[in-house]
Design a protein around this motif. Structure first.
Motif, PDB file in Angstrom:
ATOM      1  N   ILE A 160      -4.110  -2.460  21.560  1.00 21.32           N
ATOM      2  CA  ILE A 160      -5.287  -2.068  20.785  1.00 21.32           C
ATOM      3  C   ILE A 160      -4.867  -1.191  19.605  1.00 21.32           C
ATOM      4  CG2 ILE A 160      -7.413  -0.688  20.842  1.00 21.32           C
ATOM      5  CD1 ILE A 160      -7.772  -1.725  23.746  1.00 21.32           C
ATOM      6  N   GLY A 161      -3.944  -0.259  19.850  1.00 21.29           N
ATOM      7  CA  GLY A 161      -3.436   0.592  18.765  1.00 21.29           C
ATOM      8  C   GLY A 161      -2.762  -0.219  17.670  1.00 21.29           C
ATOM      9  N   GLN A 162      -1.965  -1.204  18.079  1.00 23.81           N
ATOM     10  CA  GLN A 162      -1.309  -2.060  17.091  1.00 23.81           C
ATOM     11  C   GLN A 162      -2.348  -2.849  16.294  1.00 23.81           C
ATOM     12  OE1 GLN A 162       1.178  -4.136  19.888  1.00 23.81           O
ATOM     13  NE2 GLN A 162       3.019  -3.094  19.141  1.00 23.81           N
ATOM     14  N   TRP A 163      -3.338  -3.400  16.995  1.00 24.75           N
ATOM     15  CA  TRP A 163      -4.366  -4.186  16.325  1.00 24.75           C
ATOM     16  C   TRP A 163      -5.133  -3.322  15.321  1.00 24.75           C
ATOM     17  CZ3 TRP A 163      -9.742  -4.132  16.090  1.00 24.75           C
ATOM     18  CH2 TRP A 163     -10.322  -5.263  15.530  1.00 24.75           C
ATOM     19  N   LEU A 164      -5.498  -2.101  15.724  1.00 29.36           N
ATOM     20  CA  LEU A 164      -6.210  -1.202  14.808  1.00 29.36           C
ATOM     21  C   LEU A 164      -5.336  -0.801  13.620  1.00 29.36           C
ATOM     22  CD1 LEU A 164      -8.103   1.089  17.344  1.00 29.36           C
ATOM     23  CD2 LEU A 164      -9.094  -0.663  15.834  1.00 29.36           C
TER      24      LEU A 164
ATOM     25  N   SER B 170      -4.459  -1.443   7.955  1.00 28.60           N
ATOM     26  CA  SER B 170      -3.565  -1.717   6.817  1.00 28.60           C
ATOM     27  C   SER B 170      -4.112  -2.855   5.966  1.00 28.60           C
ATOM     28  CB  SER B 170      -2.138  -2.012   7.288  1.00 28.60           C
ATOM     29  OG  SER B 170      -2.056  -3.257   7.931  1.00 28.60           O
ATOM     30  N   ALA B 171      -4.754  -3.838   6.610  1.00 23.44           N
ATOM     31  CA  ALA B 171      -5.387  -4.919   5.848  1.00 23.44           C
ATOM     32  C   ALA B 171      -6.551  -4.385   5.020  1.00 23.44           C
ATOM     33  CB  ALA B 171      -5.862  -6.020   6.795  1.00 23.44           C
ATOM     34  N   LEU B 172      -7.355  -3.504   5.619  1.00 24.57           N
ATOM     35  CA  LEU B 172      -8.455  -2.887   4.862  1.00 24.57           C
ATOM     36  C   LEU B 172      -7.926  -2.042   3.710  1.00 24.57           C
ATOM     37  CD1 LEU B 172     -10.898  -1.801   7.702  1.00 24.57           C
ATOM     38  CD2 LEU B 172     -11.342  -3.479   5.901  1.00 24.57           C
ATOM     39  N   LEU B 173      -6.877  -1.277   3.969  1.00 28.43           N
ATOM     40  CA  LEU B 173      -6.288  -0.424   2.937  1.00 28.43           C
ATOM     41  C   LEU B 173      -5.786  -1.260   1.775  1.00 28.43           C
ATOM     42  CD1 LEU B 173      -5.161   2.258   1.845  1.00 28.43           C
ATOM     43  CD2 LEU B 173      -3.169   1.905   3.310  1.00 28.43           C
ATOM     44  N   SER B 174      -4.993  -2.265   2.059  1.00 27.76           N
ATOM     45  CA  SER B 174      -4.427  -3.056   0.968  1.00 27.76           C
ATOM     46  C   SER B 174      -5.486  -3.926   0.305  1.00 27.76           C
ATOM     47  CB  SER B 174      -3.258  -3.905   1.461  1.00 27.76           C
ATOM     48  OG  SER B 174      -3.694  -4.825   2.434  1.00 27.76           O
ATOM     49  N   GLY B 175      -6.342  -4.529   1.105  1.00 25.79           N
ATOM     50  CA  GLY B 175      -7.369  -5.397   0.529  1.00 25.79           C
ATOM     51  C   GLY B 175      -8.343  -4.648  -0.361  1.00 25.79           C
ATOM     52  N   THR B 176      -8.814  -3.510   0.121  1.00 26.71           N
ATOM     53  CA  THR B 176      -9.741  -2.713  -0.686  1.00 26.71           C
ATOM     54  C   THR B 176      -9.030  -2.146  -1.903  1.00 26.71           C
ATOM     55  OG1 THR B 176     -11.009  -2.136   1.270  1.00 26.71           O
ATOM     56  CG2 THR B 176     -11.368  -0.794  -0.678  1.00 26.71           C
ATOM     57  N   GLY B 177      -7.813  -1.643  -1.693  1.00 29.80           N
ATOM     58  CA  GLY B 177      -7.066  -1.064  -2.817  1.00 29.80           C
ATOM     59  C   GLY B 177      -6.803  -2.071  -3.920  1.00 29.80           C
ATOM     60  N   ILE B 178      -6.317  -3.243  -3.544  1.00 32.92           N
ATOM     61  CA  ILE B 178      -6.035  -4.282  -4.538  1.00 32.92           C
ATOM     62  C   ILE B 178      -7.338  -4.798  -5.151  1.00 32.92           C
ATOM     63  CG2 ILE B 178      -5.155  -6.632  -4.845  1.00 32.92           C
ATOM     64  CD1 ILE B 178      -3.023  -5.890  -2.699  1.00 32.92           C
TER      65      ILE B 178
ATOM     66  N   PHE C  74      -6.125   7.087   8.602  1.00 32.86           N
ATOM     67  CA  PHE C  74      -5.885   6.441   9.891  1.00 32.86           C
ATOM     68  C   PHE C  74      -4.480   5.846   9.998  1.00 32.86           C
ATOM     69  CE2 PHE C  74      -6.014   2.882  12.883  1.00 32.86           C
ATOM     70  CZ  PHE C  74      -6.452   3.538  14.016  1.00 32.86           C
ATOM     71  N   GLN C  75      -3.966   5.278   8.929  1.00 28.14           N
ATOM     72  CA  GLN C  75      -2.661   4.605   8.973  1.00 28.14           C
ATOM     73  C   GLN C  75      -1.538   5.493   9.509  1.00 28.14           C
ATOM     74  OE1 GLN C  75      -1.128   1.236   7.789  1.00 28.14           O
ATOM     75  NE2 GLN C  75      -2.946   1.155   9.054  1.00 28.14           N
ATOM     76  N   PRO C  76      -1.305   6.671   8.954  1.00 29.72           N
ATOM     77  CA  PRO C  76      -0.207   7.474   9.510  1.00 29.72           C
ATOM     78  C   PRO C  76      -0.484   7.951  10.935  1.00 29.72           C
ATOM     79  CG  PRO C  76      -1.335   8.685   7.768  1.00 29.72           C
ATOM     80  CD  PRO C  76      -1.896   7.298   7.776  1.00 29.72           C
ATOM     81  N   LEU C  77      -1.741   8.227  11.253  1.00 30.27           N
ATOM     82  CA  LEU C  77      -2.061   8.657  12.620  1.00 30.27           C
ATOM     83  C   LEU C  77      -1.728   7.556  13.625  1.00 30.27           C
ATOM     84  CD1 LEU C  77      -5.481  10.476  12.042  1.00 30.27           C
ATOM     85  CD2 LEU C  77      -3.218  11.508  12.350  1.00 30.27           C
ATOM     86  N   SER C  78      -2.170   6.343  13.336  1.00 30.36           N
ATOM     87  CA  SER C  78      -1.881   5.239  14.263  1.00 30.36           C
ATOM     88  C   SER C  78      -0.398   4.878  14.242  1.00 30.36           C
ATOM     89  CB  SER C  78      -2.745   4.014  13.933  1.00 30.36           C
ATOM     90  OG  SER C  78      -2.491   3.549  12.616  1.00 30.36           O
TER      91      SER C  78
END
Length: 159
Positions: A9-13, A18-26, A65-69
């Protein structure tokens, strides 16, 4: 729930964020770039408003969230976070975030300048274009740093 299921679950989150971060950022960068180059001040004001909202809702939350996970997963897997691909990922992530933080401030400034110019029926002012140049100059290294982090997370090369 077993510990292994919790790790999954942690890996999936982590991957999802990361997909949200990159997708929204780009995505937000693309729209702000394109609308700015189009130079229609009214459209820039509207899109700028939504870019700022999207960055606060999606990018800011995933940046935290990214560095925490990631640190949780390295702890769980007993991987030293200062070495190898993990260490480089941390450094590149820090570089990307160091570029992104002023980008958010610049986006707010650009939005405000465009909103003010649109309300007065004037074109985008020189201050907008100065902020835009800094925004691009900071966005390029942030983008490539995030791409490098993606590579390191997926490939996990021996470094």
């Amino acid at each position: 729930m077993s510990f292994k299921a919790g790790a999954s679950i942690g890996q999936w989150l982590h991957v999802l964020s990361s997909a949200l971060l990159s997708g929204t950022g780009i995505g937000t960068a693309f729209y702000l770039l394109m609308v700015s180059l189009h130079r229609d001040v009214r459209v820039v004001a509207v899109v700028g408003r939504y870019v700022v909202i999207a960055d606060w809702l999606f990018t800011a939350t995933t940046v935290v969230f990214q560095p925490l996970s990631g640190f949780w997963m390295t702890h769980w897997a007993k991987i030293p976070w200062r070495s190898g691909w993990v260490g480089w990922s941390v450094l590149l992530y820090a570089l990307a975030v160091a570029c992104w933080l002023p980008v958010v401030v610049l986006q707010v400034r650009m939005r405000d300048l465009a909103t003010d110019a649109a309300a007065r029926g004037q074109p985008l002012p020189p201050a907008y274009w100065r902020a835009f140049l800094f925004w691009v100059a900071l966005g390029v290294p942030a983008f490539f740093a995030f791409v490098a982090v993606f590579y390191l997370m997926v490939v996990k090369p021996p470094l």
